[in-house]
Design a protein around this motif. Sequence first.
Motif, PDB file in Angstrom:
ATOM      1  N   SER A  46       0.846  -1.189   0.000  1.00  0.00           N
ATOM      2  CA  SER A  46       0.000   0.000   0.000  1.00  0.00           C
ATOM      3  C   SER A  46       0.881   1.239   0.000  1.00  0.00           C
ATOM      4  CB  SER A  46      -0.896  -0.005   1.249  1.00  0.00           C
ATOM      5  OG  SER A  46      -1.502   1.259   1.464  1.00  0.00           O
ATOM      6  N   TYR A  47       0.347   2.348  -0.514  1.00  0.00           N
ATOM      7  CA  TYR A  47       1.064   3.618  -0.393  1.00  0.00           C
ATOM      8  C   TYR A  47       1.217   4.029   1.069  1.00  0.00           C
ATOM      9  CZ  TYR A  47       0.865   4.512  -5.425  1.00  0.00           C
ATOM     10  OH  TYR A  47       1.032   4.440  -6.785  1.00  0.00           O
ATOM     11  N   PHE A  48       0.370   3.484   1.933  1.00  0.00           N
ATOM     12  CA  PHE A  48       0.475   3.804   3.357  1.00  0.00           C
ATOM     13  C   PHE A  48       1.777   3.299   3.953  1.00  0.00           C
ATOM     14  CE2 PHE A  48      -1.260   3.463   7.844  1.00  0.00           C
ATOM     15  CZ  PHE A  48      -1.348   4.832   8.030  1.00  0.00           C
ATOM     16  N   HIS A  50       4.694   3.946   2.959  1.00  0.00           N
ATOM     17  CA  HIS A  50       5.624   5.076   3.011  1.00  0.00           C
ATOM     18  C   HIS A  50       5.529   5.788   4.350  1.00  0.00           C
ATOM     19  CE1 HIS A  50       5.835   4.186  -1.113  1.00  0.00           C
ATOM     20  NE2 HIS A  50       5.477   5.338  -1.663  1.00  0.00           N
ATOM     21  N   PHE A  51       4.305   6.113   4.732  1.00  0.00           N
ATOM     22  CA  PHE A  51       4.110   6.951   5.902  1.00  0.00           C
ATOM     23  C   PHE A  51       4.416   6.200   7.199  1.00  0.00           C
ATOM     24  CE2 PHE A  51       1.231   8.678   2.617  1.00  0.00           C
ATOM     25  CZ  PHE A  51       1.876   9.895   2.441  1.00  0.00           C
ATOM     26  N   VAL A  52       4.089   4.910   7.227  1.00  0.00           N
ATOM     27  CA  VAL A  52       4.396   4.119   8.416  1.00  0.00           C
ATOM     28  C   VAL A  52       5.906   4.060   8.632  1.00  0.00           C
ATOM     29  CG1 VAL A  52       4.283   1.824   9.458  1.00  0.00           C
ATOM     30  CG2 VAL A  52       2.273   2.776   8.311  1.00  0.00           C
ATOM     31  N   VAL A  53       6.647   3.723   7.578  1.00  0.00           N
ATOM     32  CA  VAL A  53       8.104   3.638   7.693  1.00  0.00           C
ATOM     33  C   VAL A  53       8.689   4.998   8.062  1.00  0.00           C
ATOM     34  CG1 VAL A  53      10.245   3.207   6.411  1.00  0.00           C
ATOM     35  CG2 VAL A  53       8.300   1.662   6.147  1.00  0.00           C
ATOM     36  N   GLN A  54       8.206   6.051   7.406  1.00  0.00           N
ATOM     37  CA  GLN A  54       8.736   7.385   7.672  1.00  0.00           C
ATOM     38  C   GLN A  54       8.546   7.792   9.131  1.00  0.00           C
ATOM     39  OE1 GLN A  54      10.832  10.119   7.254  1.00  0.00           O
ATOM     40  NE2 GLN A  54      10.094  10.067   5.140  1.00  0.00           N
ATOM     41  N   VAL A  55       7.332   7.632   9.644  1.00  0.00           N
ATOM     42  CA  VAL A  55       7.036   8.094  11.001  1.00  0.00           C
ATOM     43  C   VAL A  55       7.801   7.272  12.031  1.00  0.00           C
ATOM     44  CG1 VAL A  55       5.212   8.259  12.736  1.00  0.00           C
ATOM     45  CG2 VAL A  55       4.806   9.104  10.419  1.00  0.00           C
ATOM     46  N   VAL A  56       7.806   5.957  11.881  1.00  0.00           N
ATOM     47  CA  VAL A  56       8.476   5.104  12.867  1.00  0.00           C
ATOM     48  C   VAL A  56       9.972   5.386  12.902  1.00  0.00           C
ATOM     49  CG1 VAL A  56       9.100   2.723  13.421  1.00  0.00           C
ATOM     50  CG2 VAL A  56       6.736   3.279  12.819  1.00  0.00           C
ATOM     51  N   LEU A 151       5.548  -5.452   7.290  1.00  0.00           N
ATOM     52  CA  LEU A 151       4.354  -4.632   7.545  1.00  0.00           C
ATOM     53  C   LEU A 151       3.101  -5.477   7.317  1.00  0.00           C
ATOM     54  CD1 LEU A 151       5.472  -1.474   5.493  1.00  0.00           C
ATOM     55  CD2 LEU A 151       5.615  -1.758   7.978  1.00  0.00           C
ATOM     56  N   HIS A 152       2.166  -5.364   8.241  1.00  0.00           N
ATOM     57  CA  HIS A 152       0.906  -6.095   8.108  1.00  0.00           C
ATOM     58  C   HIS A 152      -0.246  -5.148   8.369  1.00  0.00           C
ATOM     59  CE1 HIS A 152      -2.511  -8.570   9.480  1.00  0.00           C
ATOM     60  NE2 HIS A 152      -2.031  -9.483   8.659  1.00  0.00           N
ATOM     61  N   GLY A 153      -1.195  -5.079   7.446  1.00  0.00           N
ATOM     62  CA  GLY A 153      -2.393  -4.282   7.652  1.00  0.00           C
ATOM     63  C   GLY A 153      -2.437  -2.977   6.896  1.00  0.00           C
ATOM     64  N   THR A 154      -1.354  -2.591   6.233  1.00  0.00           N
ATOM     65  CA  THR A 154      -1.369  -1.303   5.519  1.00  0.00           C
ATOM     66  C   THR A 154      -2.351  -1.313   4.362  1.00  0.00           C
ATOM     67  OG1 THR A 154       0.535  -2.029   4.191  1.00  0.00           O
ATOM     68  CG2 THR A 154       0.999  -0.688   6.145  1.00  0.00           C
ATOM     69  N   ALA A 155      -2.504  -2.469   3.697  1.00  0.00           N
ATOM     70  CA  ALA A 155      -3.432  -2.533   2.562  1.00  0.00           C
ATOM     71  C   ALA A 155      -4.875  -2.373   3.004  1.00  0.00           C
ATOM     72  CB  ALA A 155      -3.247  -3.855   1.819  1.00  0.00           C
ATOM     73  N   ASP A 162      -8.077   3.793  -3.372  1.00  0.00           N
ATOM     74  CA  ASP A 162      -8.712   4.653  -2.369  1.00  0.00           C
ATOM     75  C   ASP A 162      -8.017   6.008  -2.306  1.00  0.00           C
ATOM     76  OD1 ASP A 162     -10.480   2.692  -1.761  1.00  0.00           O
ATOM     77  OD2 ASP A 162      -9.748   2.297   0.264  1.00  0.00           O
ATOM     78  N   ARG A 163      -8.780   7.029  -1.938  1.00  0.00           N
ATOM     79  CA  ARG A 163      -8.212   8.362  -1.779  1.00  0.00           C
ATOM     80  C   ARG A 163      -8.145   8.789  -0.320  1.00  0.00           C
ATOM     81  NH1 ARG A 163     -10.627  12.055  -6.741  1.00  0.00           N
ATOM     82  NH2 ARG A 163      -9.816  10.767  -8.464  1.00  0.00           N
ATOM     83  N   TRP A 164      -8.664   7.978   0.585  1.00  0.00           N
ATOM     84  CA  TRP A 164      -8.595   8.323   1.992  1.00  0.00           C
ATOM     85  C   TRP A 164      -8.379   7.062   2.811  1.00  0.00           C
ATOM     86  CZ3 TRP A 164      -6.940  12.360   4.024  1.00  0.00           C
ATOM     87  CH2 TRP A 164      -7.109  12.634   5.391  1.00  0.00           C
ATOM     88  N   PHE A 165      -8.059   7.256   4.072  1.00  0.00           N
ATOM     89  CA  PHE A 165      -7.638   6.154   4.928  1.00  0.00           C
ATOM     90  C   PHE A 165      -8.832   5.532   5.637  1.00  0.00           C
ATOM     91  CE2 PHE A 165      -4.380   9.429   4.702  1.00  0.00           C
ATOM     92  CZ  PHE A 165      -3.297   8.712   4.213  1.00  0.00           C
TER      93      PHE A 165
END
Length: 403
Positions: A46-48, A50-56, A151-155, A162-165
Amino acid sequence: MLALRVIRGATRSVVWRIVRRRIGSVEGLENIPLDGPLVVVPNHASYFDHFVVQVVVQTLRGRPVWFLTKRESFARRFPRLWATAWYGIPVDRDVPAPDTLREVRRVLTSGDGLCVYPEGTRGDGGPLREFKPGAFRFALAHGAPIIPVGLHGTADVLRKGDRWFRRGRVDVVIGRPLQVDASVPKPRAAEALAGSGRDIVGALVERAGQNARRRRASAAPSAAAAVDASIVHELGDEGVVAPSVLRRLRMLTTVVGVDERHGLELRVQRVRLAALRAVNRRGPSRVASAVVVGLRLARLRREAPAHPLVNYLLGRWCLAMPRALGGGPVRALEHLAVAATDPSDPTRSALASAEAHRRLGDPARALGQLRRVVLETPHRHPHHASRVRRAERLAVELQGPAS
């Protein structure tokens, strides 16, 4: 570029809040080096991601992670600005162009992190695709450690199209740096790492899935230990941390997972950060903040009377506060005696104990504590040299000028 800084600054708090609310658990933070370049190799669903890795990673290290992103994402103006602002590097997935290689070199020589998805594209949630060797070639060329991530669950949080989370929880497992056989030529080593790395990341994804199903808090001690290491890493010689760093570390304690946030060890680290924030304040607000920190520490001590770090913080607090508010050197020594039993840092409390004895008019015991610092501080401790220098300087002051 000003526009990129504006976009990132305007959206950072929103992105970090979205991620923080969707983290289920983070395991293995201690495997991320605090200094120097690194190459992160996660699965990609998922594109998500990116954000998980970045923040952690950024909340732990204080440095950004750059992502190799398909060049098609940079074709239009707004997506290009967004991707670039959030540390995207355009790449042709088949043959990286010279400008991509220059950007990779810039990132790794500057000590930032680089994230490369070895699958080359988003997966479908099934078995991992074959890993390409590019990420491992980058790491080998620049001597950067390779950090596998599952990573598990980002998809489920951000599905394709999708355009939103959506609501959901993401579980993260960070593995130990991959071992590199120095006797093998780098091209062959990269190919071998691509094969072994796929197996390792696959196992990490499976473990993250197990953590999601059990939703257990087994990562709490590791997460707290990583927060502790990051605080020690950022401490100056005088025990002061910059306000911007304190904000980042406070965020780190909230992104380790919903099940871990209320654990004792992380609560202790949050109070420690509050104490460091109080040190940076001035005037009446400093006193008010210190009083609140003292109340929080007292509650923690009632919960865990023998906790070494809680007692150390209480000892330091007593040295900073007058007897009328519950402080003073006598009470400080009571807490510091408990803190001295900490095997992980046997001399952390000794400097404070020396100060307490000095205030009580007992220079002999103060000198004894300072000698402990010089002789017993582990050489591997990040502040060994500065701690020993400070102890030697205080000993000279106590003994007075040589005759």
